[in-house]
Design an enzyme around this catalytic site. Sequence first.
Site, PDB file in Angstrom:
ATOM      1  N   HIS A 181     -20.451  -0.204  47.220  1.00 24.44           N
ATOM      2  CA  HIS A 181     -19.711  -1.410  46.892  1.00 24.44           C
ATOM      3  C   HIS A 181     -18.221  -1.087  46.777  1.00 24.44           C
ATOM      4  CE1 HIS A 181     -23.544  -3.366  44.998  1.00 24.44           C
ATOM      5  NE2 HIS A 181     -23.685  -3.032  46.263  1.00 24.44           N
TER       6      HIS A 181
ATOM      7  N   TRP B 109     -19.868  -5.240  41.237  1.00 21.54           N
ATOM      8  CA  TRP B 109     -20.800  -4.906  40.154  1.00 21.54           C
ATOM      9  C   TRP B 109     -22.148  -5.617  40.322  1.00 21.54           C
ATOM     10  CZ3 TRP B 109     -19.977  -1.987  35.599  1.00 21.54           C
ATOM     11  CH2 TRP B 109     -20.975  -2.115  34.627  1.00 21.54           C
ATOM     12  N   GLU B 110     -22.138  -6.875  40.717  1.00 19.04           N
ATOM     13  CA  GLU B 110     -23.364  -7.657  40.863  1.00 19.04           C
ATOM     14  C   GLU B 110     -24.056  -7.269  42.173  1.00 19.04           C
ATOM     15  OE1 GLU B 110     -26.394  -9.293  41.007  1.00 19.04           O
ATOM     16  OE2 GLU B 110     -25.456 -10.008  39.171  1.00 19.04           O
ATOM     17  N   ASP B 111     -25.062  -6.397  42.055  1.00 18.48           N
ATOM     18  CA  ASP B 111     -25.694  -5.806  43.234  1.00 18.48           C
ATOM     19  C   ASP B 111     -26.223  -6.844  44.222  1.00 18.48           C
ATOM     20  OD1 ASP B 111     -25.161  -3.404  42.139  1.00 18.48           O
ATOM     21  OD2 ASP B 111     -27.215  -2.870  41.644  1.00 18.48           O
ATOM     22  N   THR B 112     -26.737  -7.959  43.712  1.00 20.08           N
ATOM     23  CA  THR B 112     -27.452  -8.887  44.598  1.00 20.08           C
ATOM     24  C   THR B 112     -26.561  -9.986  45.161  1.00 20.08           C
ATOM     25  OG1 THR B 112     -28.059 -10.306  42.743  1.00 20.08           O
ATOM     26  CG2 THR B 112     -29.564  -8.510  43.294  1.00 20.08           C
TER      27      THR B 112
END
Length: 827
Positions: A705, A779-782
């Site tokens: 990311h 940060w928000e993986d999905t």
Amino acid sequence: KKISLKNNRGIHIDFLENGSLFSITRKNILINQMLGNPLEGSPHNLYIRVHNGKRIRFFPVMGPEADSEFFQQPESLVWQGHQQGLEYTCRLHLMPEADIWFWNVTVKNQSAQSRQVDIVWAQDLGLAGKKGVRTNEAYTSQYIDHSVLKHKKYGYLICSRQNQCQEKDYPWIMHGCLQRAVGYATDGFQFYGLPYKESNQPQALRLPKLPNKIRQYEFALPVLQSGKTRLAPKKTVEMTFFACYQPDHPKATGPSDMPKVKTVATAAKKILTRARAVTAGQRVPSPAGIFNRVSLFPARDLNPQELKRYFPGAKRNEEKQNGQLLSFFYGDHDYVALKRKERLLERPHGHILRSGQDLLPNENILSTTAYSFGVFNSQITVGNTSYNKLLSVSRNPLNIFKSSGQRIFVKTAQGYQLLGTPSALEMGLNHCRWIYRGQDSTIIVKTWTAPDAPACFLEVEVAGKGKKEFLISHQIVLGNNEYDSSGRMTINREAGRLEFVPDPTEPMARHYPAAKYFMVSQDREHLASLGGDGLLYSDGKDRRLPYAVVATKPVQRFSLAVTGHITDRGQAENLANRYAENLYPYEKAKSVSREFWGAFCQGAELHLPEKAAEMDRFNDLFYWYLHNAMVHYTIPRGLEQYNGAAWGLRDVCQGPAELLLCTRNFAQLKAIIRRVYSHQYQETGDWPQWFMFDRFQEMQSPESHADIIVWPLKAVCDYIEATDDMSILGDEVCYTSDRNYLFTTEKYPIIVHIKRQLTKIKNSCVPGTSLVSYGHGDWEDTLQPSDPGMRKQMVSSWTVQLLYQTLCRFQRVCERADWATLAEEIS
């Protein structure tokens, strides 16, 4: 040995000799979730229920708990039996040219009274790549989207779609009943219920009707209920359940999926008519074993006098509900959970213990996981917590598979009973203690680790003067996953010793050819038997299942030690010899642990007289936060995400870095930073999202990311601000090649690494701006854009803010170092 049905579309449905489902696969997709167990069976089953007013009796059709004969026919598999005055036959049929299969059940009333019956079918779901499902069932389940369609003729149809792309596909499946489904559930927590941990009975089977609510949670288990039928004597009812699989379902489930049931119904007429004519078949033998119908030891609640006896001294931070005590702290930050609290929790109490006192990862740290419901040790590993397993993991929070890890049976007047949920569980930073108060005796089980060597210990004790016989089972992995390979177990009954060596094909053996584990007992005179899975079967025959079993004579106390070494077999042998004579004492291990954690914290407890109660609560929790943080980076794994073994680049630069900062362990923080920068890719200046930091370093995630590249620089700033040690910028470390993931032979100062890092960040900005692009996420993986082209144009304000703060801090570092040009460039 597996019994299989296959078709021309690539569907494989495999069963075990005990008549239970092992797996349903299509190419690389594992359609069910949990591989069937040769001792216990599978979550998949059909249940025939008999209704008598409000009373409901039920029995399973498949698996070792069923009283069924299991047959293999040319085009189907058959289960036949007789229970509660009902004669039943269940046939499994797989369409040869379609991804459809049927469970056809006929029930005949052979009693003199009429019976009201219905059938409940449960099928666990993975719907993802085999590796992904077996890495974390709960994670996979959370992305299975359940939708329920209601058909005028067929009732409820459960449609389940995997929302996480699986190699460009989105697997999908529909479950239904051709005689109309009147009830449904979608998750195992609905079906089994929390009381299952004590009752060992699925709670939904006691309900007149299933909840008829969608729950998209951590145990995907579509369940269907047929309508009730009143059977007069000698009358028969037939029910057919079906599964219709679609390898790729690009869109979400909708009304357009409803017509699929007509295709299924047409196929059923053809295959079921032909199948009824087939009667000849070969019976599959199903041996009786101790796990077939598990009886749980009935642990009672402790009374106030017993609480004082087992947990002396003042109780702190008591947790109560309706005036009843649930949990408390006492002693040196030890936590006690009573049985009535365990009853309330979807996630069981669990604890990860590790050996030694290392503040950095060490190849020979032993770790083990314990759970409240009678998992005394599981996932025992030395070093890598994914690939170096000796014992299997406990894969389900409801304790569905009771033969995983290390388990204990006690012989009572009712036969062998399994120790499950205790009256009380005590957890300390390096130990656990289970207390089982029975009707005529109390059993105490302890698990602890050695502070000076890779070893863990088990002791079982009968409180008072009585003696009991115990059977201790261990599901052996010797690698990554159960059933992948067998390894080699050598039994030395005379010495009371078991030796374990991984199969040469296992990654563990390839990376650590000297790896070896031992299980020894200092109580050899109390051993009745020592061996393999034969001790788990009534006929005593060994079926070469991966189990190590210890049976004791009547004893008041018995102990075992597990130890090993992955880099030196001679050292493993020395450790085994040491613990065969004397275990590391339980009380001494607790004392040494107390000293270690006290020194590690260096007086970091908080004391505010005006808020003493709040500070006491915080200080008890504080030690556990530190313990969890140390687990996170020295033996990476969790209770839920049990497979880990890697450093998440973002993670290790946060929690562990800040842990070592606040405890003033600066040398260890510096070592972490050096190791992180050695994993920077030489070709790009970026980092992997996560990487293994031991000999498995080729296992890493090369795509990261957009925020990942910032965290190593933040850790450098943290270190310099806390220590005033600018010399770290001159420390020379290697790079990693993103072509083969091997370290480079050349080493460069960390400041050179940082300059490469800054160049990569600058080149990652959206053209015409100084804002770093979204890339593969933040940060928000999905949270990913539906249009991949947006990755270069979209910006995460969170990542931009993180980068801004970090660059401002590093600019000040450059100014202190008189690097004016670099400081200006950053500005």
